[in-house]
Design an enzyme around this catalytic site. Sequence first.
Site, short mmCIF file in Angstrom:
data_model
loop_
_atom_site.label_atom_id
_atom_site.label_comp_id
_atom_site.label_asym_id
_atom_site.label_seq_id
_atom_site.Cartn_x
_atom_site.Cartn_y
_atom_site.Cartn_z
N ARG A 63 14.50 -39.56 -34.54
CA ARG A 63 13.74 -40.74 -34.13
C ARG A 63 12.31 -40.40 -33.73
NH1 ARG A 63 17.96 -42.53 -30.26
NH2 ARG A 63 19.09 -40.77 -31.14
N GLU B 246 24.84 -31.34 -22.56
CA GLU B 246 25.85 -31.55 -21.53
C GLU B 246 27.13 -30.76 -21.89
OE1 GLU B 246 26.41 -35.67 -20.94
OE2 GLU B 246 27.73 -35.38 -19.19
P1 AMP Z 1 17.24 -34.89 -23.61
O1 AMP Z 1 17.15 -33.59 -24.34
O2 AMP Z 1 18.38 -34.94 -22.63
O3 AMP Z 1 15.93 -35.30 -22.99
O4 AMP Z 1 17.64 -35.98 -24.70
C1 AMP Z 1 16.68 -36.49 -25.54
C2 AMP Z 1 17.21 -36.71 -26.93
O5 AMP Z 1 18.50 -37.30 -26.94
C3 AMP Z 1 16.28 -37.67 -27.65
O6 AMP Z 1 16.05 -37.18 -28.97
C4 AMP Z 1 17.00 -38.99 -27.62
O7 AMP Z 1 16.85 -39.65 -28.85
C5 AMP Z 1 18.46 -38.67 -27.35
N1 AMP Z 1 19.02 -39.47 -26.23
C6 AMP Z 1 19.42 -38.99 -25.03
N2 AMP Z 1 19.91 -39.95 -24.24
C7 AMP Z 1 19.81 -41.10 -24.94
C8 AMP Z 1 20.11 -42.49 -24.65
N3 AMP Z 1 20.63 -42.88 -23.48
N4 AMP Z 1 19.84 -43.41 -25.60
C9 AMP Z 1 19.31 -43.01 -26.79
N5 AMP Z 1 19.00 -41.76 -27.12
C10 AMP Z 1 19.24 -40.79 -26.22
#
Ligand code: AMP
Length: 168
Positions: free
Chosen positions: A57, A94
Amino acid sequence: MIQSYIRDVPDFPKPGILFKDITPLLQDPKGLELAIGGLAKLVDPASFEIVVGIESRGFLFGMAVAHALKKGFVPIRKPGKLPWKTASESYQLEYGSDKIEIHVDALKPGQRALLVDDLLATGGTMEAAIKLVRRIGGTPVASAFVIELGFLGGKQRLDIPVHSLVRY
Ligand code: AMP
């Protein structure tokens, strides 16, 4: 209001996750303009030379912002997708881990890059992307997101400025 184009989907892709679905935002010309025009206005175009987008995305928004600001675009991809020589970075999720890759010659030495993804959650993905850009000799100057889940504290993990259009 950009929030009205973002759909909350509970328990996707697994129980307990409230997924922020940006497809309604892409679908509507007004939503798309709010997102791309908004991101383009959040950043200082003179501070960077190229946009780096994170699969998948991050491609949708990064590419459009790059075009709007007359910059080039570099993809960071999932493993095994890029055909040329790559640098890679693993990071913790996670449950388990993930990996992202970039072409070793994607940036010129010292080239200043804006890093773009759709959403900032824990910051693990963007942290890995920043490391990758530095590893191949680029200079990450800022990161930009459509959505920031502020309560997860991802911003604290990043050592470059964070810009976002919507914070939860
Ligand atoms: P993080 O590495 O935890 O910051 O997660 C970011 C990545 O996971 C991004 O590429 C987001 O598209 C996806 N992502 C994480 N949580 C969500 C959520 N609640 N809704 C949509 N996409 C998410």
